[in-house]
Motif scaffolding. Sequence first.
Motif, PDB file in Angstrom:
ATOM      1  N   ARG A   6     -34.191   6.556  10.885  1.00 30.04           N
ATOM      2  CA  ARG A   6     -33.426   5.617  10.060  1.00 30.04           C
ATOM      3  C   ARG A   6     -32.123   6.255   9.571  1.00 30.04           C
ATOM      4  NH1 ARG A   6     -36.398   1.163   8.491  1.00 30.04           N
ATOM      5  NH2 ARG A   6     -35.229   0.770   6.588  1.00 30.04           N
ATOM      6  N   ILE A   7     -32.202   7.507   9.150  1.00 31.22           N
ATOM      7  CA  ILE A   7     -31.001   8.196   8.652  1.00 31.22           C
ATOM      8  C   ILE A   7     -29.992   8.406   9.772  1.00 31.22           C
ATOM      9  CG2 ILE A   7     -30.142  10.368   7.691  1.00 31.22           C
ATOM     10  CD1 ILE A   7     -32.817  10.552   6.139  1.00 31.22           C
ATOM     11  N   LEU A   8     -30.462   8.851  10.930  1.00 31.38           N
ATOM     12  CA  LEU A   8     -29.558   9.067  12.065  1.00 31.38           C
ATOM     13  C   LEU A   8     -28.926   7.767  12.534  1.00 31.38           C
ATOM     14  CD1 LEU A   8     -31.664  11.694  14.050  1.00 31.38           C
ATOM     15  CD2 LEU A   8     -29.523  12.106  12.810  1.00 31.38           C
ATOM     16  N   SER A   9     -29.681   6.680  12.455  1.00 31.92           N
ATOM     17  CA  SER A   9     -29.142   5.363  12.809  1.00 31.92           C
ATOM     18  C   SER A   9     -28.024   4.959  11.850  1.00 31.92           C
ATOM     19  CB  SER A   9     -30.259   4.319  12.780  1.00 31.92           C
ATOM     20  OG  SER A   9     -29.751   3.024  12.978  1.00 31.92           O
ATOM     21  N   LEU A  10     -28.243   5.197  10.552  1.00 31.72           N
ATOM     22  CA  LEU A  10     -27.216   4.902   9.548  1.00 31.72           C
ATOM     23  C   LEU A  10     -25.959   5.737   9.788  1.00 31.72           C
ATOM     24  CD1 LEU A  10     -29.101   4.591   6.151  1.00 31.72           C
ATOM     25  CD2 LEU A  10     -27.587   2.899   7.156  1.00 31.72           C
ATOM     26  N   MET A  11     -26.131   7.014  10.059  1.00 33.27           N
ATOM     27  CA  MET A  11     -24.992   7.905  10.313  1.00 33.27           C
ATOM     28  C   MET A  11     -24.199   7.433  11.518  1.00 33.27           C
ATOM     29  SD  MET A  11     -26.826  11.597   9.612  1.00 33.27           S
ATOM     30  CE  MET A  11     -25.565  12.454  10.565  1.00 33.27           C
ATOM     31  N   SER A  12     -24.918   7.016  12.557  1.00 35.85           N
ATOM     32  CA  SER A  12     -24.262   6.544  13.780  1.00 35.85           C
ATOM     33  C   SER A  12     -23.433   5.298  13.506  1.00 35.85           C
ATOM     34  CB  SER A  12     -25.326   6.262  14.840  1.00 35.85           C
ATOM     35  OG  SER A  12     -24.744   5.693  15.984  1.00 35.85           O
ATOM     36  N   ARG A  13     -23.964   4.396  12.677  1.00 36.93           N
ATOM     37  CA  ARG A  13     -23.263   3.137  12.371  1.00 36.93           C
ATOM     38  C   ARG A  13     -21.921   3.382  11.682  1.00 36.93           C
ATOM     39  NH1 ARG A  13     -27.684  -1.187   9.954  1.00 36.93           N
ATOM     40  NH2 ARG A  13     -29.266  -0.929  11.566  1.00 36.93           N
ATOM     41  N   LYS A  26     -20.478  12.390  11.877  1.00 33.96           N
ATOM     42  CA  LYS A  26     -20.896  13.286  12.960  1.00 33.96           C
ATOM     43  C   LYS A  26     -22.025  14.228  12.548  1.00 33.96           C
ATOM     44  CE  LYS A  26     -17.386  16.956  12.360  1.00 33.96           C
ATOM     45  NZ  LYS A  26     -16.725  16.465  11.154  1.00 33.96           N
ATOM     46  N   ASP A  27     -22.201  14.431  11.236  1.00 32.08           N
ATOM     47  CA  ASP A  27     -23.302  15.272  10.773  1.00 32.08           C
ATOM     48  C   ASP A  27     -23.661  14.888   9.336  1.00 32.08           C
ATOM     49  OD1 ASP A  27     -21.372  16.481   9.087  1.00 32.08           O
ATOM     50  OD2 ASP A  27     -20.965  18.059  10.549  1.00 32.08           O
ATOM     51  N   ILE A  28     -24.720  15.524   8.812  1.00 35.65           N
ATOM     52  CA  ILE A  28     -25.213  15.208   7.465  1.00 35.65           C
ATOM     53  C   ILE A  28     -24.153  15.464   6.399  1.00 35.65           C
ATOM     54  CG2 ILE A  28     -26.877  15.898   5.690  1.00 35.65           C
ATOM     55  CD1 ILE A  28     -28.293  14.324   7.699  1.00 35.65           C
ATOM     56  N   ASP A  29     -23.419  16.568   6.515  1.00 31.63           N
ATOM     57  CA  ASP A  29     -22.399  16.895   5.508  1.00 31.63           C
ATOM     58  C   ASP A  29     -21.346  15.805   5.406  1.00 31.63           C
ATOM     59  OD1 ASP A  29     -23.356  19.410   4.566  1.00 31.63           O
ATOM     60  OD2 ASP A  29     -22.741  20.315   6.453  1.00 31.63           O
TER      61      ASP A  29
END
Length: 255
Positions: free
Chosen positions: A29-36, A40-43
Amino acid sequence: MDLEQFKTWVHKEFGIDLFAYKSNQLHRRILSLMSRVGAKDIDEYVKLLKSDYGQRQKFLDFITINVTEFFRNPELFKELQKEIEIYSKEKNINLKIWSAACSIGAEPYSLAMILDNLKNKNKHSILATDIDNTILERAKAAEYVISELKNVDKIYLDKYFKKIDDKYTIDTGIKNMVTFKKHDLILDDYEKNFDLIVCRNVVIYFNQDVKDKIYEKFSDSLKKGGLLFVGATESIYNYKDYGFEKASTFIYRKQ
């Protein structure tokens, strides 16, 4: 920052314990949100959440799983209605009900309509809680679009809803049966002496240790003979460990 450090940051920043969630589902879910949002990374994603209120709210909405509708799984709600009618007839009291993780209010208002049609016309009450303040404000407004009402019987639709433009507003009498309050199932204390607790399609996202604690606290919060209604994919296989017996496939009674 890695995902474990991100969970710590979220707990400090938002008061949400992501460590309680199943890791694989949560990470997806988190990686999907980041992609949207193109992070490019958590930071980079954390910087965005710190600076953009809109993105913060989208993150909270996405993580806290606000998916709901009136009378979700209608056949199961019919079973619940039968159990409520039997319980109400036997007890003849003011029923105290908790709709946990209530999202936009569809569930507690569905329960209120059921209670309003009981032969026992006592003063029943529903506590509706959620972790998300924005969602709770929407629930209090009690305005819905027709797609959210697809399972509402026409009799109930005509009796309890008023159409204004493209929105349907709930009758004041039904609204007044429900009290909304912010509550975190993992971190907060639970009220006691409920006749019915409804918590559907939420606990499934948590790891087993957290599930055990939640079901134990639900049991402690119910009166003897009180009911717990869970989601259509949430059978509690070790229900006896929490002091329950089966009333129906997804309804459990405290012994």
